[in-house]
Each structure stands twice: as structure tokens, then as C-alpha cells.
Design an enzyme around this catalytic site. Structure first.
Site, PDB file in Angstrom:
ATOM      1  CE1 TYR A   1      14.291 -45.515 -29.135  1.00 49.19           C
ATOM      2  CE2 TYR A   1      13.681 -45.763 -27.090  1.00 49.19           C
ATOM      3  CZ  TYR A   1      13.750 -45.240 -28.137  1.00 49.19           C
ATOM      4  OH  TYR A   1      13.111 -43.859 -27.976  1.00 49.19           O
TER       5      TYR A   1
ATOM      6  CG  LEU B   1      19.059 -32.346 -19.529  1.00 48.74           C
ATOM      7  CD1 LEU B   1      19.775 -33.995 -19.017  1.00 48.74           C
ATOM      8  CD2 LEU B   1      18.842 -31.496 -18.406  1.00 48.74           C
ATOM      9  N   GLY B   2      18.702 -31.113 -24.298  1.00 52.04           N
ATOM     10  CA  GLY B   2      19.745 -31.221 -25.197  1.00 52.04           C
ATOM     11  C   GLY B   2      20.187 -32.815 -26.287  1.00 52.04           C
ATOM     12  NE  ARG B   3      19.201 -34.889 -30.785  1.00 50.30           N
ATOM     13  CZ  ARG B   3      17.467 -35.802 -30.614  1.00 50.30           C
ATOM     14  NH1 ARG B   3      17.713 -36.884 -29.558  1.00 50.30           N
ATOM     15  NH2 ARG B   3      16.600 -36.108 -30.868  1.00 50.30           N
ATOM     16  N   GLY B   4      21.856 -34.035 -23.821  1.00 50.24           N
ATOM     17  CA  GLY B   4      23.152 -33.960 -23.168  1.00 50.24           C
ATOM     18  C   GLY B   4      24.387 -32.491 -22.924  1.00 50.24           C
ATOM     19  CG  PHE B   5      24.878 -29.228 -26.639  1.00 45.06           C
ATOM     20  CD1 PHE B   5      26.368 -29.036 -26.498  1.00 45.06           C
ATOM     21  CD2 PHE B   5      24.805 -28.155 -27.007  1.00 45.06           C
ATOM     22  CE1 PHE B   5      27.405 -28.533 -26.735  1.00 45.06           C
ATOM     23  CE2 PHE B   5      25.916 -26.733 -27.075  1.00 45.06           C
ATOM     24  CZ  PHE B   5      27.269 -27.993 -27.603  1.00 45.06           C
TER      25      PHE B   5
END
Length: 339
Positions: free
Chosen positions: A63, A211-215
Site C-alpha cells: 500500500y 461496503l462494496g468499495r464504498g458503493f
């Protein structure tokens, strides 16, 4: 949300008793992938996490090419005793813009030493192989990881995105405390085979991108909501017809969340938390406001009827588009050892 937030509580990963906060914090976005990050806000978010009892911190040597470990290390200085610190090895950027995987024993040792140095700590609580190397028998990789435990440099071992076969072969070498894989209302592949194998061997599950990559927060309504350098602009689920189809799933989650008096993100996180006491999701954020919202999910109790409804809204396979542009990036296998 204020300091009166509900207690996060703890859960245990693995049979050797790695106790962590019931909700973790994924730190990747503080260094890469999701647009620019503010260092001061990132450090403030890490400090706020500890104040709220979110003490299970997740990073990796890849990262920001080491930047994230240095950032986390700086932020926890003076508070190391409060933290369950997880990091990973085996991924490295290549000259072609892609990723190479290196599970060779000598790389395990070198990466661990470098991570300890960047983090500024004497021991890593949970050390993951970030992806399974398709060229190195996993027994050799885990064997080298086990040596780190024997040397007192690592406390517990983990795997990330490993296949069921890889998990079985790894536990034959050394106990595995945690399996980190993507798991959320729109990514339920894990439930097909890998989850059962993990539980068969007493391995805790650490869902990333819960969270679904923020979605699933409902905050993303179109490509214009992404920064220019946000990798989701090219993600299969956030482009073309898949985007519009996936918005319908999000809208259904938002509607149910409205009935429950919580946010869509909190409902989505509560669903992951409800999948078992051995599940510890690590939603990522680089902002205190989103962290505090995520912590609120701990107080959202879902009934059997709530879970049934969410299962109907988001059955396995509901999301349009692949998890990655390269499908081989998930649930990796390694070669068999030579006879």
C-alpha cells in the site's frame, strides 16, 4: 456520532485466540487507490479509531509502496499496546503497471524485516500472505512464515484471497488465524466453498471491502463522484451498464436502511457482522466522519426477517461485473510440492 458511541466489542480469530476489535479499519485508502488522502486527517482517523475501540488495524507493504505501514506506525507510536496490527506481504508492483506475487521463503523473511522496520514495532500481530503465489508451493511460504512465529517476530498467520485447496494445505503446516477475502452484500463468492473450509479449520474471516468499495453506502451515484485518480473509474462494476444495474441494488438497501433508521452503509456492515462471531469486517476509510458512521453499524441488530429480506435483495451473484478485471487475482492456488 460522539464519544457516546456504542462499544465496539471484541471477537476472536482462529483457535489460538487472537482477540481483536469486532470491527477493524482498513488503511489502504490513506495511501493509494481512492484519490488523494490528507496525512493529518488520516492520522486523526487512526487516533479516533483507537479512541472508539476500533483497534484492529489492517495495512500491507504494497500500500503506497511502504508509505501506509510508515503512516500507521507513526500514528500508533505510544499506543502500540492498544492495537492488533495486521500487515501483508507477497505483492509487488512491476514495470508494466501490474502486480507480481512472490511467495518464496527468502522473500517472506525480507518482507517481514522491512515491515517491522517501517511500522516501528518488534512484532506483527497478524501476518498475511497477500496473494497465493502460483509458482511457489504454499507449504514453503507458510513454512517460512511459521519460522517468523518461532522467532517472535509474528504472533499469528493469515492468508488473503486463498482458495479452499490452498487453505487446507496451509493449515497442515501451521495454524492459520484468519482468512481475509472480499465479502459483502454484493460479493458473496466466499460462501460457495472457501467459507466452509475456513470454518472447518477454525479460521476467522476478515472481510475487506464490506461496503462494496464504498458503493453500498449510497454516496456514489455516477462516475463523476470519483476523483480523477480513483481506480474505481475503471472497475468492472463501476462502468457502463453494470453501474446502472448495481445502483438498483444500492437503492433497495437504502430503502430498507431508511425503514430501520440507519444509513445504507450501516445496514450493509451490520449484515456482514451478522454472518457469525468469527467474522471481523475491516471497512476502509481515510476520514473520521465515515469511521464514526461505520462504528454505528455495531448497534444495528438485524432480525431473522431482516436477514431474509437482505438475502432476497442481494442473493449471491447479484452484482453485475467482475470483482477484478483479472479474475485470476482471487482465490489463488499454488503448485504441488515436487515429490
Amino acid at each position: 456520532m460522539t464519544s457516546a458511541s456504542p462499544p465496539v466489542g471484541t471477537r476472536t480469530l482462529g483457535r489460538d485466540g487472537l482477540t481483536v476489535s469486532a470491527l477493524g479499519l482498513g488503511c489502504m485508502g490513506m495511501s493509494q487507490m481512492y484519490g488523494a488522502a490528507d496525512r493529518d486527517e488520516s492520522v486523526a482517523t487512526l487516533h479516533r479509531a483507537l479512541d472508539l475501540g476500533v483497534t484492529f488495524l489492517d495495512t500491507s507493504d504494497v500500500y503506497g509502496d511502504g508509505h501506509n505501514e510508515e503512516l500507521v506506525g507513526d500514528a500508533i507510536r505510544g499506543r502500540r499496546g492498544e492495537v492488533q496490527l495486521a500487515t501483508k506481504f507477497s505483492l509487488r508492483r512491476n514495470d508494466h503497471g501490474g502486480m507480481d506475487i512472490d511467495g518464496r521463503p527468502e522473500n517472506v523473511r525480507a518482507c517481514a524485516e522491512a515491515s517491522l522496520r517501517r511500522l516501528g514495532v518488534d512484532v506483527i500481530d497478524l501476518y498475511y500472505q497477500h496473494r497465493v503465489d502460483p509458482r511457489v508451493p504454499i507449504e514453503d511460504t507458510v513454512g517460512a512464515m511459521a519460522e517468523l512465529v518461532q522467532q517472535g517476530k509474528v504472533r499469528h498467520l493469515g492468508l488473503s484471497e486463498a482458495s479452499a485447496a490452498s487453505v487446507r494445505r496451509a493449515v497442515a503446516v501451521h495454524p492459520i488465524a484468519a482468512l481475509q477475502s472480499e465479502w459483502s452484500l454484493w460479493t458473496r463468492d466466499l460462501e460457495g466453498e472457501v467459507l466452509g473450509v475456513a470454518r472447518e479449520h477454525g479460521i476467522g474471516v476478515v472481510p475487506f471491502s464490506p461496503l462494496g468499495r464504498g458503493f453500498l453506502t449510497g454516496a456514489i451515484r455516477g462516475p463523476e463522484d470519483f476523483a480523477e485518480d480513483d481506480w474505481r473509474r475503471t472497475h468492472p462494476r463501476f462502468t457502463g451498464e453494470a453501474f446502472a444495474a448495481n445502483l438498483r441494488l444500492v437503492d433497495a438497501v437504502r430503502a430498507m436502511a431508511g425503514e430501520r433508521g440507519c444509513t445504507a452503509g450501516q445496514l450493509a456492515l451490520a449484515w456482514v457482522l451478522a454472518q457469525g462471531g468469527d467474522v471481523v469486517p475491516i471497512p476502509g476509510t481515510k476520514r473520521r466522519s465515515y469511521l464514526e458512521e461505520n462504528v454505528g453499524a455495531v448497534a444495528v441488530e438485524l432480525s431473522a426477517e431482516d436477514l431474509r429480506r437482505l438475502g432476497e435483495i442481494a442473493p449471491p451473484g447479484v452484482a453485475q461485473g467482475g470483482r477484478y478485471a483479472d479474475s485470476s487475482y482471487a482465490y489463488g492456488d499454488s503448485p504441488e510440492r515436487a515429490a
